[in-house]
Design an enzyme around this catalytic site. Structure first.
Site, PDB file in Angstrom:
ATOM      1  N   ARG A  79      27.472  -8.740  11.187  1.00  0.00           N
ATOM      2  CA  ARG A  79      27.394  -7.367  11.672  1.00  0.00           C
ATOM      3  C   ARG A  79      26.972  -6.459  10.527  1.00  0.00           C
ATOM      4  O   ARG A  79      27.681  -6.366   9.520  1.00  0.00           O
ATOM      5  CB  ARG A  79      28.762  -6.946  12.225  1.00  0.00           C
ATOM      6  CG  ARG A  79      28.850  -5.487  12.564  1.00  0.00           C
ATOM      7  CD  ARG A  79      30.187  -5.093  13.195  1.00  0.00           C
ATOM      8  NE  ARG A  79      30.167  -3.663  13.429  1.00  0.00           N
ATOM      9  CZ  ARG A  79      30.985  -2.787  12.854  1.00  0.00           C
ATOM     10  NH1 ARG A  79      31.968  -3.180  12.060  1.00  0.00           N
ATOM     11  NH2 ARG A  79      30.862  -1.506  13.094  1.00  0.00           N
ATOM     12  N   HIS A 110      26.798   3.840  11.319  1.00  0.00           N
ATOM     13  CA  HIS A 110      27.989   3.607  10.501  1.00  0.00           C
ATOM     14  C   HIS A 110      27.976   4.651   9.376  1.00  0.00           C
ATOM     15  O   HIS A 110      27.898   4.327   8.199  1.00  0.00           O
ATOM     16  CB  HIS A 110      28.004   2.170   9.968  1.00  0.00           C
ATOM     17  CG  HIS A 110      29.350   1.684   9.510  1.00  0.00           C
ATOM     18  ND1 HIS A 110      29.882   0.467   9.889  1.00  0.00           N
ATOM     19  CD2 HIS A 110      30.273   2.248   8.690  1.00  0.00           C
ATOM     20  CE1 HIS A 110      31.066   0.311   9.315  1.00  0.00           C
ATOM     21  NE2 HIS A 110      31.328   1.383   8.583  1.00  0.00           N
ATOM     22  N   GLU A 137      33.568   3.561  14.776  1.00  0.00           N
ATOM     23  CA  GLU A 137      34.748   4.404  14.561  1.00  0.00           C
ATOM     24  C   GLU A 137      34.479   5.906  14.678  1.00  0.00           C
ATOM     25  O   GLU A 137      34.592   6.643  13.680  1.00  0.00           O
ATOM     26  CB  GLU A 137      35.353   4.113  13.184  1.00  0.00           C
ATOM     27  CG  GLU A 137      35.703   2.667  12.952  1.00  0.00           C
ATOM     28  CD  GLU A 137      36.473   2.431  11.657  1.00  0.00           C
ATOM     29  OE1 GLU A 137      36.560   3.358  10.833  1.00  0.00           O
ATOM     30  OE2 GLU A 137      37.001   1.323  11.467  1.00  0.00           O
ATOM     31  N   ASN A 159      38.108  -2.249  15.431  1.00  0.00           N
ATOM     32  CA  ASN A 159      38.355  -2.377  13.995  1.00  0.00           C
ATOM     33  C   ASN A 159      39.841  -2.180  13.797  1.00  0.00           C
ATOM     34  O   ASN A 159      40.400  -1.148  14.196  1.00  0.00           O
ATOM     35  CB  ASN A 159      37.593  -1.315  13.197  1.00  0.00           C
ATOM     36  CG  ASN A 159      36.098  -1.619  13.136  1.00  0.00           C
ATOM     37  OD1 ASN A 159      35.629  -2.630  13.673  1.00  0.00           O
ATOM     38  ND2 ASN A 159      35.351  -0.734  12.488  1.00  0.00           N
ATOM     39  N   TYR A 189      43.104  -2.168  11.206  1.00  0.00           N
ATOM     40  CA  TYR A 189      43.602  -2.165   9.828  1.00  0.00           C
ATOM     41  C   TYR A 189      45.099  -1.952   9.692  1.00  0.00           C
ATOM     42  O   TYR A 189      45.707  -2.446   8.759  1.00  0.00           O
ATOM     43  CB  TYR A 189      42.855  -1.111   8.995  1.00  0.00           C
ATOM     44  CG  TYR A 189      41.441  -1.558   8.696  1.00  0.00           C
ATOM     45  CD1 TYR A 189      41.190  -2.504   7.711  1.00  0.00           C
ATOM     46  CD2 TYR A 189      40.370  -1.076   9.431  1.00  0.00           C
ATOM     47  CE1 TYR A 189      39.908  -2.955   7.451  1.00  0.00           C
ATOM     48  CE2 TYR A 189      39.076  -1.519   9.178  1.00  0.00           C
ATOM     49  CZ  TYR A 189      38.852  -2.459   8.187  1.00  0.00           C
ATOM     50  OH  TYR A 189      37.582  -2.909   7.948  1.00  0.00           O
ATOM     51  N   GLU A 218      35.989  -5.521  12.773  1.00  0.00           N
ATOM     52  CA  GLU A 218      36.387  -5.407  11.365  1.00  0.00           C
ATOM     53  C   GLU A 218      37.876  -5.677  11.260  1.00  0.00           C
ATOM     54  O   GLU A 218      38.658  -5.193  12.092  1.00  0.00           O
ATOM     55  CB  GLU A 218      36.178  -3.984  10.799  1.00  0.00           C
ATOM     56  CG  GLU A 218      34.761  -3.631  10.486  1.00  0.00           C
ATOM     57  CD  GLU A 218      34.630  -2.220   9.911  1.00  0.00           C
ATOM     58  OE1 GLU A 218      35.584  -1.725   9.259  1.00  0.00           O
ATOM     59  OE2 GLU A 218      33.568  -1.614  10.127  1.00  0.00           O
TER      60      GLU A 218
HETATM   61  C1  FCB Z   1      36.682   1.129   8.161  1.00  0.00           C
HETATM   62  C2  FCB Z   1      35.182   1.342   7.992  1.00  0.00           C
HETATM   63  C3  FCB Z   1      34.551   0.410   7.001  1.00  0.00           C
HETATM   64  C4  FCB Z   1      35.443   0.142   5.812  1.00  0.00           C
HETATM   65  C5  FCB Z   1      36.835  -0.208   6.231  1.00  0.00           C
HETATM   66  C6  FCB Z   1      37.770  -0.523   5.102  1.00  0.00           C
HETATM   67  O1  FCB Z   1      37.266   2.303   8.618  1.00  0.00           O
HETATM   68  O2  FCB Z   1      34.537   1.165   9.223  1.00  0.00           O
HETATM   69  O3  FCB Z   1      33.297   0.933   6.658  1.00  0.00           O
HETATM   70  O4  FCB Z   1      35.399   1.193   4.933  1.00  0.00           O
HETATM   71  O5  FCB Z   1      37.374   0.824   6.999  1.00  0.00           O
END
Ligand code: FCB
Length: 444
Positions: free
Chosen positions: A74, A118, A163, A291, A293, A350
């Protein structure tokens, strides 16, 4: 633990974070070039001018991807690289670059997945109001027409936006990302026109590439109450509305979440905007990109109905970003989205972690036990979400390479490949070899 036989294994990057050549080869200025060159905005004054020099070193990088056995990659296109002034004249050098890159990826037997946006908005468009100007829907459509026609014969997997919460909130509300604006009204307008741009882009992708698979990527963050206290539940649900439902409801249901709309309107946000326009964001999608995290845990602040403090358990561990490691919360989020919105398919587009690492590496493999443990936990969670009924079809690790981590500059390393920014030397980390084994065995 093994995965369905058609599970797709990939990794992700983004144009501004790796390409470099941000000022040459006919590329126009983007909001991140301007922002990173503004003193005080990015750690150490770092910029993406050179980054990983991927613009020139992509053959080597794609060869490394092949070594790891990636099935899909990607990457994102830089709008000002192909249309330097945002609309109008195109830059043949930029279009040629994405042709060469795409061909190289396919020659390596890797499936190309392209993200249209992006975060590198042409600066000239920001000067006209950027995402908060309704005209951007037309500007973005023009760009989408161009690149889908150019690459659509080869690229069959498309992601419209990466995002949009970050583009709108970090860019126009908190001002910690480019363009560095702090204006709640502009932030809600930006979110609105991001959503409408997504809807139009979906239609253009369908028209130009009838056999494409297309969707959007949202960053979804569980917003959980610290206790069963009604005020904790209320603040957590409110945060869920602003960060998750504000995007999920439009793209799946064609409307904003009613509880949050009321609050936004009472603050004077979205004044004069016809909210029914957001119906256009609900174009049928082949997949939702998530995504993932972190989660937040909210404890209400007595007397301040809109505020909360974060309350993580004392045994929690955190990455170098200060983000809690908790795979189960990702599985819960994926299952929730499947149950509440029923996407045809979900891809984690992600997921990954930064840990402190040296600038220079002399050994052939850099040991990164924490990232290996992180991957083990989150891939286990991915598998668990499938067991629990989610149509999770693939996983893209963030990131293939260490790169420019936005406002943190080069201080945060997310790669499974180490990059020495002085020499541009690439060194695999242990996590790359671990991921290679997982891909080869389709199992943990
Ligand atoms: C996300 C972004 C990516 C990267 C990660 C750690 O929010 O999409 O570009 O910075 O965080």
């Amino acid at each position: 633990m093994s995965f369905p036989s058609d599970f797709l294994w990939g990794a992700a990057t983004a144009s501004y974070q790796i390409e470099g050549e941000a000022r040459g080869e006919g590329r126009g200025e983007c909001i991140w070039t301007r922002f990173s060159h503004t003193p005080g905005k990015v750690a150490n004054g770092d910029t993406g001018d050179v980054a990983d020099d991927h613009y020139h070193r992509y053959p080597q990088d794609v060869a490394l991807m092949k070594d790891v056995g990636l099935q899909a990659y990607r990457y994102s296109l830089s709008w000002p690289r192909v249309i330097p002034l945002g609309t109008g004249e195109t830059n043949p050098l930029g279009l040629d670059f994405y042709d060469r890159l795409t061909d190289e990826i396919m020659k390596a037997g890797i499936q190309p997945w392209v993200t249209l946006y992006h975060w590198d908005l042409p600066q000239v468009l920001e000067d006209k109001g950027g995402w908060s100007n309704p005209d951007i829907v037309g500007w973005f459509s023009e760009y989408t027409e161009l690149v889908t026609k150019r690459l659509g014969d080869r690229v069959k997997h498309w992601i419209t936006l990466n995002e949009p919460w970050c583009s709108a909130s970090l860019g126009y509300l908190y001002g910690v990302h480019a363009p560095g604006v702090q204006d709640p009204k502009r932030a809600f307008l930006a979110a609105h026109y991001l959503l409408l741009s997504h809807g139009e882009a979906m239609k253009i992708i369908r028209k130009n590439i009838p056999d494409a698979q297309a969707g959007i990527t949202l960053n979804l963050t569980p917003q959980l109450p610290a206790t069963a206290h009604p005020d904790d539940i209320r603040v957590a649900w409110r945060s869920d509305g602003f960060s998750n439902r504000w995007y999920l409801d439009p793209v799946f249901k064609g409307q904003y979440p009613p509880d949050i709309v009321e609050e936004v309107m009472s603050m004077g946000g979205l004044e004069g905007v016809d909210l029914t326009q957001v119906q256009e964001a609900a174009q049928p999608m082949d997949f939702l990109g998530i995504n993932y995290y972190m989660r937040w845990i909210h404890k209400h602040v007595p007397g301040k109905p809109e505020e909360s403090e974060f309350a993580f358990p004392s045994e929690s561990t955190f990455t170098d970003m200060g983000w809690e490691v908790n795979g189960k919360a990702m599985a819960d989020m994926i299952v929730r989205v499947q149950q509440e919105y029923n996407p045809k398919a979900i891809y984690v587009t992600e997921n990954g972690a930064a840990y402190p690492e040296p600038e220079t590496v002399t050994e052939p493999v850099l040991e990164d036990p924490e990232r290996v443990a992180f991957l083990k936990e989150y891939l286990g969670a991915a598998e668990d979400s499938i067991q629990r009924g989610a149509k999770l079809k693939g996983y893209f690790l963030w990131s293939f390479l260490d790169n420019f981590e936005w406002a943190y500059g080069y201080t945060k390393r997310f790669g499974i490949t180490h990059v020495d920014y002085t020499t541009q030397k690439r060194t695999p980390k242990r996590s790359a070899l671990y991921y290679k084994d997982i891909i080869a065995n389709n199992a943990l």
